[in-house]
Design an enzyme around this catalytic site. Structure first.
Site, mmCIF file in Angstrom:
data_model
loop_
_atom_site.group_PDB
_atom_site.id
_atom_site.type_symbol
_atom_site.label_atom_id
_atom_site.label_comp_id
_atom_site.label_asym_id
_atom_site.label_seq_id
_atom_site.Cartn_x
_atom_site.Cartn_y
_atom_site.Cartn_z
ATOM 1 N N THR A 167 -13.330 -18.603 2.028
ATOM 2 C CA THR A 167 -13.414 -17.463 1.113
ATOM 3 C C THR A 167 -14.073 -16.268 1.788
ATOM 4 O O THR A 167 -13.642 -15.127 1.619
ATOM 5 C CB THR A 167 -14.199 -17.840 -0.159
ATOM 6 O OG1 THR A 167 -13.420 -18.748 -0.939
ATOM 7 C CG2 THR A 167 -14.510 -16.617 -1.005
ATOM 8 N N PHE A 213 -5.444 -20.174 2.496
ATOM 9 C CA PHE A 213 -4.796 -19.845 1.216
ATOM 10 C C PHE A 213 -5.547 -18.759 0.457
ATOM 11 O O PHE A 213 -4.983 -18.080 -0.405
ATOM 12 C CB PHE A 213 -4.643 -21.105 0.352
ATOM 13 C CG PHE A 213 -5.878 -21.542 -0.370
ATOM 14 C CD1 PHE A 213 -6.113 -21.180 -1.685
ATOM 15 C CD2 PHE A 213 -6.818 -22.348 0.267
ATOM 16 C CE1 PHE A 213 -7.249 -21.597 -2.355
ATOM 17 C CE2 PHE A 213 -7.948 -22.779 -0.395
ATOM 18 C CZ PHE A 213 -8.176 -22.397 -1.712
ATOM 19 N N LYS A 214 -6.816 -18.559 0.788
ATOM 20 C CA LYS A 214 -7.614 -17.549 0.076
ATOM 21 C C LYS A 214 -7.036 -16.145 0.256
ATOM 22 O O LYS A 214 -7.291 -15.251 -0.557
ATOM 23 C CB LYS A 214 -9.060 -17.569 0.577
ATOM 24 C CG LYS A 214 -9.735 -18.947 0.595
ATOM 25 C CD LYS A 214 -9.958 -19.493 -0.783
ATOM 26 C CE LYS A 214 -10.562 -20.890 -0.773
ATOM 27 N NZ LYS A 214 -11.964 -20.952 -0.425
ATOM 28 N N ASP A 215 -6.254 -15.948 1.316
ATOM 29 C CA ASP A 215 -5.670 -14.620 1.555
ATOM 30 C C ASP A 215 -4.748 -14.188 0.420
ATOM 31 O O ASP A 215 -4.614 -12.989 0.148
ATOM 32 C CB ASP A 215 -4.882 -14.609 2.868
ATOM 33 C CG ASP A 215 -5.779 -14.596 4.093
ATOM 34 O OD1 ASP A 215 -6.830 -13.937 4.059
ATOM 35 O OD2 ASP A 215 -5.424 -15.260 5.092
#
Length: 466
Positions: free
Chosen positions: A144, A111-113
């Site tokens: 991250t 999800f960090k993308d």
């Protein structure tokens, strides 16, 4: 749009300066002076928009006039065009009114993308405009780091130094970072845990004298407001896909540093109908112990099958405490100073106000594996251990079966093959084609002692213009 510190002493800044500053000079985190608020009618009008256009509508008030609207819109289109699914964040149904929001379709499968692909482009834009060079210093519990490196590696005006806890991230997570080779990319494996890495980053931002005044640090961790800003969008996207804003939604969020779930809290404050936010944690359960019993107390950090949540000091929790204390920076500073010495609680009425929206659960490794196996046997759908914790917490804490429950799917299961194997399943999650040769690529990283001076000396020696 101006931004203020959660500790009340640092000067207010505009978006560009907040982007480059990260941590406030008083040790606090920046938050908007005021939040934009959208009416139900306006949110309803966003149905059918592309993800990048929805992101523009949600985020533009935070950027305001720092970046011209056409430039910002083009930046967002470029950011989300690299995701592997046309929907960018597709929903998958698990059961009646129960869903997983897949946030792992970006380049590094986490999800960090969503935030870091954008952050790299924002930094490039602002630094080119200012003709300025910065040193990115970040800490990662696993995801991250790779997302930051992927998002920022082509930036002409940055050097990247990412700290990860030595031998405490999965092999896939490590290789995603250490196989990206470039003169401006430096991976540091610290002989400690994530909290040690995060502490070094915060100390370094507080005193940057080791850089000799030649450059400044920039943040990629979720202390950087731009990270939080980008994560607000997918709460709106998921809601609109399931009938929002004409019906309320509930979300379960696997979280260690509190950034992803704080974005959901902001989405609600901005007008999105959200009835419940579930804080889903592993054995490192400081957030669960606070939310369930109003006791904030640090325990010894434990290594689990969900390493991205092996965090005891949740940086973004300070942003929620700031709101719970009526945006009183002095009160937040005092509370956190006391928390470093022992357990603390907040006034009962403040805690009960938080409980109106938040629930929480802590899920151990065995239950995580049981959940992975159970969901696969029911649906032939494979969860990574973090998302499995989110699903289990959602089922344990759900208040109303009539309200859609959406668990944020934070990572691709192929990043955690050990957890899948421990669940007893014979299936082996496969890396997507663009990562098929990951285990054959050359690695490059430096192992350093758990010593902030040693890390700072390494950075001072190796950044481009040192």
């Amino acid at each position: 749009m101006r931004y203020i510190s959660t500790r009340g002493e640092a000067p207010a800044l505009g978006f560009e300066d907040v982007l480059l500053t990260g941590l406030a000079s008083d040790g606090g985190l920046y938050v908007p002076e005021s939040l934009p608020h959208f009416s139900l009618e306006e949110i309803r009008s966003w149905r059918g928009l592309s993800y990048s256009e929805l992101a523009f509508r949600v985020m533009h008030p935070f950027v305001d006039d720092a970046i011209p609207a056409d430039d910002f819109r083009a930046m967002l289109e470029e950011t989300y065009d690299v995701f592997a699914h046309q929907a960018v964040a597709p929903l998958v149904q698990l059961d009646t009114n129960e869903w997983v929001l897949e946030l792992f379709r970006g380049p590094t499968l986490a999800f960090k993308d969503f935030a870091l692909q954008l952050l790299g482009r924002l930094l490039d834009y602002v630094l080119e405009k200012r003709k300025q060079h910065v040193v990115i210093m970040g800490a990662t519990s696993g995801d991250t780091g790779s997302a930051a490196i992927e998002g920022c590696r082509r930036c002409e005006h940055v050097d990247i130094f990412i700290l990860h806890p030595y031998q405490r991230v999965s092999e896939v997570q490590r290789r995603q970072m250490t196989t990206v080779l470039g003169d401006n990319i430096h991976n540091i494996a610290v002989k400690g845990n994530f909290d040690d890495c995060q502490r070094m980053v915060k100390e370094s931002f507080g005193d940057q004298s080791f850089l000799g005044g030649k450059t400044q640090l920039a943040a990629v961790n979720s202390i950087n407001w731009a990270r939080i800003m980008a994560q607000i969008v997918y709460y709106f996207q998921a809601s609109l896909a399931l009938g929002g804003p004409d019906r309320s939604m509930a979300f379960s969020v696997p979280t260690g540093n509190f950034g992803d779930i704080f974005a959901g809290y902001l989405a609600k404050k901005m007008g999105l109908p959200i009835s419940q936010l579930v804080i889903a944690t592993n054995r490192n359960d400081i957030l669960h112990r606070f939310m369930s019993g109003n006791r904030y107390e640090q325990h010894k950090l434990e290594h689990t099958l969900s390493p991205s949540m092996d965090i005891m000091v949740s940086s973004n929790f300070e942003r929620l405490l700031f709101d719970l204390h009526g945006r009183d920076g002095a009160a937040v500073k005092s509370l956190l100073e006391n928390a470093s010495k022992g357990p603390v609680s907040i006034e009962d009425y403040r805690w009960r106000h938080a409980r109106k929206l938040f629930d929480s659960d802590a899920v151990d490794d065995k239950t995580t594996c049981d959940t992975i196996r159970e969901i696969y046997e029911q649906n032939e759908y494979l969860l990574d251990p973090h998302t499995a914790i989110g699903v289990r917490a959602a089922r344990n804490c759900r208040r109303d079966m009539a309200i859609p429950m959406i668990t944020l799917g934070t990572a691709h299961p192929a990043k955690f093959p050990d957890a899948i194997a421990e669940s007893g399943l014979s299936v082996e999650p496969q890396l997507p084609p663009h990562m098929a040769d990951l285990f054959e690529r050359e690695e490059r990283y430096t192992v350093l002692d758990n010593d902030v001076q040693g890390v700072q000396d390494f950075i001072a020696k190796h950044w481009k213009n040192a």
